[in-house]
Design an enzyme around this catalytic site. Structure first.
Site, PDB file in Angstrom:
ATOM      1  N   VAL A  60       1.952  21.477  32.338  1.00 19.42           N
ATOM      2  CA  VAL A  60       2.140  22.794  31.717  1.00 19.42           C
ATOM      3  C   VAL A  60       0.803  23.398  31.299  1.00 19.42           C
ATOM      4  O   VAL A  60       0.548  24.586  31.518  1.00 19.42           O
ATOM      5  CB  VAL A  60       3.078  22.724  30.486  1.00 19.42           C
ATOM      6  CG1 VAL A  60       3.371  24.125  29.984  1.00 19.42           C
ATOM      7  CG2 VAL A  60       4.370  22.012  30.813  1.00 19.42           C
TER       8      VAL A  60
ATOM      9  N   GLY B  74      -4.919  19.480  26.414  1.00 17.33           N
ATOM     10  CA  GLY B  74      -4.067  18.867  27.425  1.00 17.33           C
ATOM     11  C   GLY B  74      -3.830  19.825  28.572  1.00 17.33           C
ATOM     12  O   GLY B  74      -3.120  20.825  28.422  1.00 17.33           O
ATOM     13  N   VAL B  75      -4.470  19.515  29.700  1.00 17.88           N
ATOM     14  CA  VAL B  75      -4.296  20.397  30.862  1.00 17.88           C
ATOM     15  C   VAL B  75      -3.564  19.632  31.966  1.00 17.88           C
ATOM     16  O   VAL B  75      -4.036  19.495  33.092  1.00 17.88           O
ATOM     17  CB  VAL B  75      -5.649  20.990  31.343  1.00 17.88           C
ATOM     18  CG1 VAL B  75      -5.999  22.205  30.524  1.00 17.88           C
ATOM     19  CG2 VAL B  75      -6.778  19.971  31.277  1.00 17.88           C
ATOM     20  N   GLY B  76      -2.388  19.103  31.572  1.00 19.74           N
ATOM     21  CA  GLY B  76      -1.509  18.436  32.526  1.00 19.74           C
ATOM     22  C   GLY B  76      -0.655  19.471  33.231  1.00 19.74           C
ATOM     23  O   GLY B  76      -1.121  20.584  33.512  1.00 19.74           O
TER      24      GLY B  76
ATOM     25  N   LYS C 223      19.039  14.332  23.002  1.00 16.26           N
ATOM     26  CA  LYS C 223      17.851  13.786  23.662  1.00 16.26           C
ATOM     27  C   LYS C 223      18.076  12.289  23.818  1.00 16.26           C
ATOM     28  O   LYS C 223      18.880  11.695  23.073  1.00 16.26           O
ATOM     29  CB  LYS C 223      16.617  14.033  22.777  1.00 16.26           C
ATOM     30  CG  LYS C 223      15.303  13.949  23.512  1.00 16.26           C
ATOM     31  CD  LYS C 223      14.873  15.277  24.080  1.00 16.26           C
ATOM     32  CE  LYS C 223      13.549  15.178  24.789  1.00 16.26           C
ATOM     33  NZ  LYS C 223      13.024  16.465  25.211  1.00 16.26           N
TER      34      LYS C 223
HETATM   35  P1  NAD Z   1       1.743  16.120  31.154  1.00 17.86           P
HETATM   36  O1  NAD Z   1       1.845  14.656  30.921  1.00 17.86           O
HETATM   37  O2  NAD Z   1       1.762  16.630  32.558  1.00 17.86           O
HETATM   38  O3  NAD Z   1       0.420  16.696  30.465  1.00 17.86           O
HETATM   39  C1  NAD Z   1      -0.078  16.246  29.258  1.00 17.86           C
HETATM   40  C2  NAD Z   1      -1.584  16.158  29.389  1.00 17.86           C
HETATM   41  O4  NAD Z   1      -2.131  15.834  28.127  1.00 17.86           O
HETATM   42  C3  NAD Z   1      -2.052  15.090  30.382  1.00 17.86           C
HETATM   43  O5  NAD Z   1      -2.985  15.647  31.277  1.00 17.86           O
HETATM   44  C4  NAD Z   1      -2.683  14.033  29.474  1.00 17.86           C
HETATM   45  O6  NAD Z   1      -3.761  13.367  30.100  1.00 17.86           O
HETATM   46  C5  NAD Z   1      -3.158  14.885  28.314  1.00 17.86           C
HETATM   47  N1  NAD Z   1      -3.366  14.153  27.062  1.00 17.86           N
HETATM   48  C6  NAD Z   1      -2.715  13.053  26.593  1.00 17.86           C
HETATM   49  N2  NAD Z   1      -3.216  12.693  25.399  1.00 17.86           N
HETATM   50  C7  NAD Z   1      -4.183  13.598  25.097  1.00 17.86           C
HETATM   51  C8  NAD Z   1      -5.046  13.771  23.991  1.00 17.86           C
HETATM   52  N3  NAD Z   1      -5.024  12.945  22.928  1.00 17.86           N
HETATM   53  N4  NAD Z   1      -5.902  14.813  23.997  1.00 17.86           N
HETATM   54  C9  NAD Z   1      -5.956  15.648  25.056  1.00 17.86           C
HETATM   55  N5  NAD Z   1      -5.161  15.527  26.145  1.00 17.86           N
HETATM   56  C10 NAD Z   1      -4.283  14.519  26.157  1.00 17.86           C
HETATM   57  O7  NAD Z   1       2.925  16.769  30.284  1.00 17.86           O
HETATM   58  P2  NAD Z   1       3.511  18.239  30.389  1.00 17.86           P
HETATM   59  O8  NAD Z   1       4.767  18.208  31.185  1.00 17.86           O
HETATM   60  O9  NAD Z   1       2.428  19.184  30.744  1.00 17.86           O
HETATM   61  O10 NAD Z   1       3.972  18.470  28.881  1.00 17.86           O
HETATM   62  C11 NAD Z   1       3.020  18.667  27.855  1.00 17.86           C
HETATM   63  C12 NAD Z   1       3.718  18.754  26.512  1.00 17.86           C
HETATM   64  O11 NAD Z   1       4.653  19.828  26.520  1.00 17.86           O
HETATM   65  C13 NAD Z   1       4.540  17.517  26.133  1.00 17.86           C
HETATM   66  O12 NAD Z   1       4.461  17.356  24.734  1.00 17.86           O
HETATM   67  C14 NAD Z   1       5.960  17.901  26.528  1.00 17.86           C
HETATM   68  O13 NAD Z   1       6.927  17.203  25.742  1.00 17.86           O
HETATM   69  C15 NAD Z   1       5.958  19.376  26.205  1.00 17.86           C
HETATM   70  N6  NAD Z   1       6.917  20.150  26.998  1.00 17.86           N
HETATM   71  C16 NAD Z   1       6.855  20.139  28.353  1.00 17.86           C
HETATM   72  C17 NAD Z   1       7.768  20.886  29.087  1.00 17.86           C
HETATM   73  C18 NAD Z   1       7.715  20.919  30.607  1.00 17.86           C
HETATM   74  O14 NAD Z   1       8.308  21.810  31.209  1.00 17.86           O
HETATM   75  N7  NAD Z   1       7.003  20.019  31.253  1.00 17.86           N
HETATM   76  C19 NAD Z   1       8.743  21.647  28.424  1.00 17.86           C
HETATM   77  C20 NAD Z   1       8.772  21.663  27.024  1.00 17.86           C
HETATM   78  C21 NAD Z   1       7.845  20.900  26.318  1.00 17.86           C
END
Ligand code: NAD
Length: 341
Positions: free
Chosen positions: A178, A174-176, A78
């Site tokens: 994923v 967290g509804v980003g 990483k």
């Molecule tokens: P993202 O940034 O699109 O979504 C994260 C969401 O969490 C955002 O909407 C953000 O506003 C929200 N957030 C931040 N702080 C918060 C809090 N304290 N309480 C509630 N919501 C909060 O990220 P993502 O790509 O959806 O990834 C989410 C997690 O999954 C990360 O930890 C990432 O490392 C992990 N992950 C992602 C992937 C991928 O394919 N994108 C793969 C493996 C792991």
């Protein structure tokens, strides 16, 4: 370095500097026993270099374990770039980082992560061939969500003895990218959703799309639901939160959900089944790594992602049979595979 609490016999840790481009980065190669160390590049305004080092040591080890248990012929690595993606990210910075990756001659392969998107990976690919997860493999989020959905199904089977998710209640933190896709799959399967997010627009999108119930960021832990799905940040299972949890199952995609291993032990003793994060969230890696091997075919990727159901179920069932936390069992299995090489 060798005394650092997160140091786990990492093969190599490289501190990178390019003053002209303003680059400060750390690349951690945890293991190349199963293949080149693969794992994304995170760009984050860490408060200190110490924080960045802690993060990259933990994340790179988790990549070794994730890739090993996902049956990928890849090791784990990483990288972190100490910068604010909103202010500092530019082509010169990304390419300076990619040159550092290139210097490693393929021992480390980089990709997107928090703060580094697919367009950024394309910029890096212009100076190094040691990048993966290019736009040809698509957005990883729906693939990660698909795997997490399988992981939740397995945990529900194991803990609640049910195969159907209809009427199941899930709290999504967290509804980003994923979290939204996972919510969609859960909604389609008939689950009832409670959601939180620090971003009001993201929250509103889930409320209007899935009829989800919005709650505050601190209230999400104490929801009386069947599943708590962390999909925002790492370290959310900690001294302040675990006593609040009402859900009998934790399964979500955030990396490093347990602040420390002892929190996994406490949750296990409290009867909470925690699906190991790196087992559940391997879908994006299974998809994105397709272009490392030069033969990307989505129809072959999906069945491999769906195997996350069997793998999670096996680990959780062993946890119950052996009365040990699931993360210890997953770590052991991963270490065995890595040791066999
Ligand atoms: P993202 O940034 O699109 O979504 C994260 C969401 O969490 C955002 O909407 C953000 O506003 C929200 N957030 C931040 N702080 C918060 C809090 N304290 N309480 C509630 N919501 C909060 O990220 P993502 O790509 O959806 O990834 C989410 C997690 O999954 C990360 O930890 C990432 O490392 C992990 N992950 C992602 C992937 C991928 O394919 N994108 C793969 C493996 C792991």
């Amino acid at each position: 370095m060798h005394e650092h609490p997160e140091f786990d016999d990492h093969e190599q840790v490289i501190f990178c500097r390019d003053a002209a481009a303003g680059l400060r980065a750390i690349i951690a190669i945890h293991s190349t026993a199963l293949g080149p160390a693969a794992g994304g590049c995170r760009m984050w305004p860490y408060a200190s270099e110490e924080d960045a080092l802690t993060d990259v040591l933990r994340l790179s080890r988790a990549m070794s374990y994730k890739n090993a248990l996902a049956d990928l012929p890849l090791g784990g690595g990483k990288s972190v770039v100490i910068a604010d993606p909103a202010k500092d990210k530019n082509e010169a910075l990304l390419q300076a980082f990619a040159r550092q990756v290139d210097n490693l001659g393929g021992r480390y392969l980089t990709a997107e992560d928090v703060g580094v998107g697919m367009a950024d990976v394309e910029v890096m690919a212009r100076v190094s061939k040691h990048v993966f997860g290019l736009p040809s493999t698509g957005d990883p989020s729906p693939f990660t969500a698909r795997g997490a959905f399988q992981g939740i199904r397995a945990a529900v089977r194991c803990k609640l003895g049910r195969d159907e998710l209809t009427g199941l209640s899930v709290a999504v933190q967290g509804v980003g990218r994923v979290g939204f896709e996972l919510s969609k799959l859960l909604h389609e399967a008939g689950a009832r959703l409670t959601v939180t997010d620090t971003d009001a627009a993201a929250l509103e999108r889930s409320v209007s799309s899935f009829g989800a119930i919005p709650v505050g960021v601190d209230a999400i832990y104490e929801q009386e639901v069947d599943v708590f799905a962390p999909c925002a940040l790492g370290g959310v299972l900690n001294d302040n939160t675990i006593s609040k949890l009402q859900a009998p199952i934790v399964a979500g995609v955030a990396n490093n959900q347990l602040a420390e291993d002892r929190h996994g032990q406490i949750l296990h003793e409290n009867g909470v089944l925690v699906a190991p994060d790196y087992v559940v969230n391997a879908g994006g890696m299974l998809n994105g790594s397709g272009d490392i091997f030069g033969s990307y075919d989505v129809s072959k990727v999906l069945p491999r992602i769906d195997k996350i159901y069997d793998r999670t179920l096996m680990i959780l069932e062993r946890s119950l049979a052996e009365d040990r936390p699931p993360h210890l069992i997953a770590d052991e299995l991963a270490r065995e595979k890595i040791a066999k090489g």
